[in-house]
Design a protein around this motif. Structure first.
Motif, short mmCIF file in Angstrom:
data_model
loop_
_atom_site.label_atom_id
_atom_site.label_comp_id
_atom_site.label_asym_id
_atom_site.label_seq_id
_atom_site.Cartn_x
_atom_site.Cartn_y
_atom_site.Cartn_z
N SER A 48 -2.74 -18.03 -5.47
CA SER A 48 -3.35 -18.70 -4.31
C SER A 48 -2.34 -19.52 -3.52
O SER A 48 -2.51 -19.72 -2.32
CB SER A 48 -4.52 -19.56 -4.75
N GLY A 49 -1.28 -19.99 -4.12
CA GLY A 49 -0.29 -20.80 -3.42
C GLY A 49 0.72 -20.01 -2.62
O GLY A 49 1.61 -20.58 -1.98
N LEU A 50 0.62 -18.69 -2.62
CA LEU A 50 1.64 -17.87 -1.94
C LEU A 50 1.43 -17.72 -0.44
O LEU A 50 2.29 -17.16 0.23
CB LEU A 50 1.70 -16.47 -2.58
N GLN A 51 0.32 -18.20 0.11
CA GLN A 51 0.11 -18.07 1.56
C GLN A 51 1.22 -18.78 2.34
O GLN A 51 1.66 -18.31 3.37
CB GLN A 51 -1.25 -18.65 1.98
N ASP A 52 1.65 -19.92 1.84
CA ASP A 52 2.66 -20.71 2.55
C ASP A 52 4.06 -20.13 2.41
O ASP A 52 4.85 -20.20 3.35
CB ASP A 52 2.64 -22.16 2.04
N ILE A 53 4.36 -19.60 1.25
CA ILE A 53 5.71 -19.06 1.00
C ILE A 53 5.60 -17.61 0.50
O ILE A 53 5.92 -17.31 -0.64
CB ILE A 53 6.49 -19.91 -0.02
N ASN A 54 5.16 -16.73 1.33
CA ASN A 54 4.94 -15.34 0.96
C ASN A 54 6.28 -14.65 0.63
O ASN A 54 7.08 -14.41 1.52
CB ASN A 54 4.23 -14.61 2.09
N PRO A 55 6.52 -14.29 -0.65
CA PRO A 55 7.79 -13.66 -1.02
C PRO A 55 7.79 -12.13 -0.85
O PRO A 55 8.83 -11.51 -1.06
CB PRO A 55 7.91 -14.01 -2.50
N LEU A 56 6.66 -11.57 -0.50
CA LEU A 56 6.58 -10.11 -0.42
C LEU A 56 7.24 -9.60 0.87
O LEU A 56 7.07 -10.18 1.93
CB LEU A 56 5.12 -9.66 -0.48
N PRO A 57 7.96 -8.49 0.77
CA PRO A 57 8.67 -7.97 1.95
C PRO A 57 7.77 -7.12 2.85
O PRO A 57 6.73 -6.61 2.42
CB PRO A 57 9.76 -7.09 1.32
N ARG A 58 8.20 -6.95 4.08
CA ARG A 58 7.56 -5.99 4.97
C ARG A 58 7.95 -4.61 4.47
O ARG A 58 9.00 -4.43 3.84
CB ARG A 58 8.04 -6.18 6.41
N SER A 59 7.11 -3.64 4.76
CA SER A 59 7.41 -2.29 4.27
C SER A 59 6.76 -1.24 5.15
O SER A 59 5.95 -1.55 6.01
CB SER A 59 6.93 -2.12 2.82
N VAL A 60 7.15 0.00 4.88
CA VAL A 60 6.50 1.15 5.50
C VAL A 60 5.99 2.00 4.35
O VAL A 60 6.75 2.38 3.45
CB VAL A 60 7.49 1.97 6.37
N ASN A 61 4.69 2.26 4.37
CA ASN A 61 4.08 3.13 3.37
C ASN A 61 4.10 4.55 3.90
O ASN A 61 3.56 4.83 4.96
CB ASN A 61 2.64 2.69 3.08
N VAL A 62 4.76 5.44 3.17
CA VAL A 62 4.93 6.83 3.60
C VAL A 62 4.09 7.74 2.72
O VAL A 62 4.33 7.84 1.51
CB VAL A 62 6.42 7.25 3.53
N THR A 63 3.11 8.40 3.33
CA THR A 63 2.27 9.35 2.60
C THR A 63 2.78 10.76 2.90
O THR A 63 2.90 11.15 4.06
CB THR A 63 0.79 9.23 3.05
N VAL A 80 5.79 14.51 6.11
CA VAL A 80 5.08 13.23 6.15
C VAL A 80 3.71 13.36 6.82
O VAL A 80 3.60 13.86 7.94
CB VAL A 80 5.94 12.16 6.85
N GLU A 81 2.71 12.89 6.10
CA GLU A 81 1.34 12.84 6.64
C GLU A 81 1.17 11.59 7.50
O GLU A 81 0.60 11.63 8.58
CB GLU A 81 0.35 12.79 5.46
N ASP A 82 1.67 10.45 6.99
CA ASP A 82 1.48 9.18 7.69
C ASP A 82 2.58 8.20 7.27
O ASP A 82 3.03 8.22 6.12
CB ASP A 82 0.11 8.60 7.33
N ALA A 83 3.00 7.38 8.19
CA ALA A 83 3.94 6.29 7.90
C ALA A 83 3.37 5.03 8.55
O ALA A 83 3.35 4.91 9.76
CB ALA A 83 5.32 6.61 8.46
N SER A 84 2.87 4.14 7.72
CA SER A 84 2.20 2.94 8.26
C SER A 84 2.97 1.67 7.91
O SER A 84 3.47 1.51 6.79
CB SER A 84 0.76 2.86 7.74
N LEU A 85 3.03 0.79 8.88
CA LEU A 85 3.72 -0.50 8.70
C LEU A 85 2.84 -1.43 7.88
O LEU A 85 1.63 -1.53 8.11
CB LEU A 85 4.00 -1.13 10.06
N ILE A 86 3.46 -2.13 6.94
CA ILE A 86 2.77 -3.12 6.11
C ILE A 86 3.47 -4.47 6.35
O ILE A 86 4.64 -4.63 5.99
CB ILE A 86 2.82 -2.77 4.61
N SER A 87 2.76 -5.39 6.96
CA SER A 87 3.34 -6.71 7.22
C SER A 87 3.37 -7.52 5.92
O SER A 87 2.77 -7.14 4.92
CB SER A 87 2.51 -7.46 8.26
N LYS A 88 4.08 -8.64 5.95
CA LYS A 88 4.12 -9.53 4.78
C LYS A 88 2.70 -9.98 4.42
O LYS A 88 2.34 -10.03 3.24
CB LYS A 88 5.01 -10.74 5.06
N GLU A 89 1.92 -10.29 5.44
CA GLU A 89 0.55 -10.77 5.20
C GLU A 89 -0.33 -9.66 4.60
O GLU A 89 -1.10 -9.92 3.68
CB GLU A 89 -0.07 -11.28 6.52
#
Length: 173
Positions: free
Chosen positions: A107-122, A80-89
């Motif tokens: 544009s309406g997704l700011q209030d109900i963000n359906p995207l999950p938190r994640s870790v991007n692994v390079t 692993v080169e890098d593992a970075s946290l990605i927030s919902k925002e």
């Protein structure tokens, strides 16, 4: 007495010499061109490899501590080169950026963000084999709080296959 011309004349010596020089020049030109192609393909492959990554997506129920612990654990791997946290925002901003001019559609997704938190692994450039990505997937897919581990296996396989074929061809030449 018949007058016979010598087997080699000055003119034929020049033709032989010119042919030899032209053959050598063409060979050197061909070697130079193949070297240039090889260097450019290696550079493009290096660039492509450095952009290969995997994502570990988390369920909404996963705590920040669990996510941080997994990110820290993954970043300790030698592959692993890098593992970075990605927030919902951050995920939402990234998604909007990927849509470009069409970003107004979400544009309406700011209030109900359906995207999950994640870790991007390079993965490190020299270790971008399918095995490194599969190990990551196998290790973390069943962990508590992890929704799924995803990477583009087709791209990884095709890149590694193309590089292997190109290296075999270049060594054959």
């Amino acid at each position: 007495m018949s007058s016979r011309s010598p087997p080699y004349t000055e003119n034929s010596d020049f033709e032989v010499t010119a042919s030899a020089v032209a053959g050598i020049a063409f060979s050197l030109f061909l070697v130079g061109m193949l070297t240039l192609v090889f260097v450019n393909v290696e550079g493009a492959a290096s660039s492509a490899r450095s952009s290969l990554s995997a994502r570990i997506y988390f369920e909404d129920s996963a705590t920040d501590e669990e996510i941080a612990a997994i990110a820290k654990e993954v970043s300790a791997w030698q592959e692993v080169e890098d593992a970075s946290l990605i927030s919902k925002e951050d995920a939402l901003v990234e998604f909007k950026d990927s849509l470009g001019d069409e970003s107004g559609l979400i544009s309406g997704l700011q209030d109900i963000n359906p995207l999950p938190r994640s870790v991007n692994v390079t993965i490190k450039e020299q270790m971008t084999s399918t095995a490194a990505f599969e190990r990551l997937k196998l290790e973390y897919s069943e962990r508590a709080g992890v929704e799924k581990v995803d990477y583009n296996r087709g791209v990884v396989d095709r890149l590694n296959q193309a590089l292997s074929s190109f290296k075999s061809m270049s060594f054959g030449i």
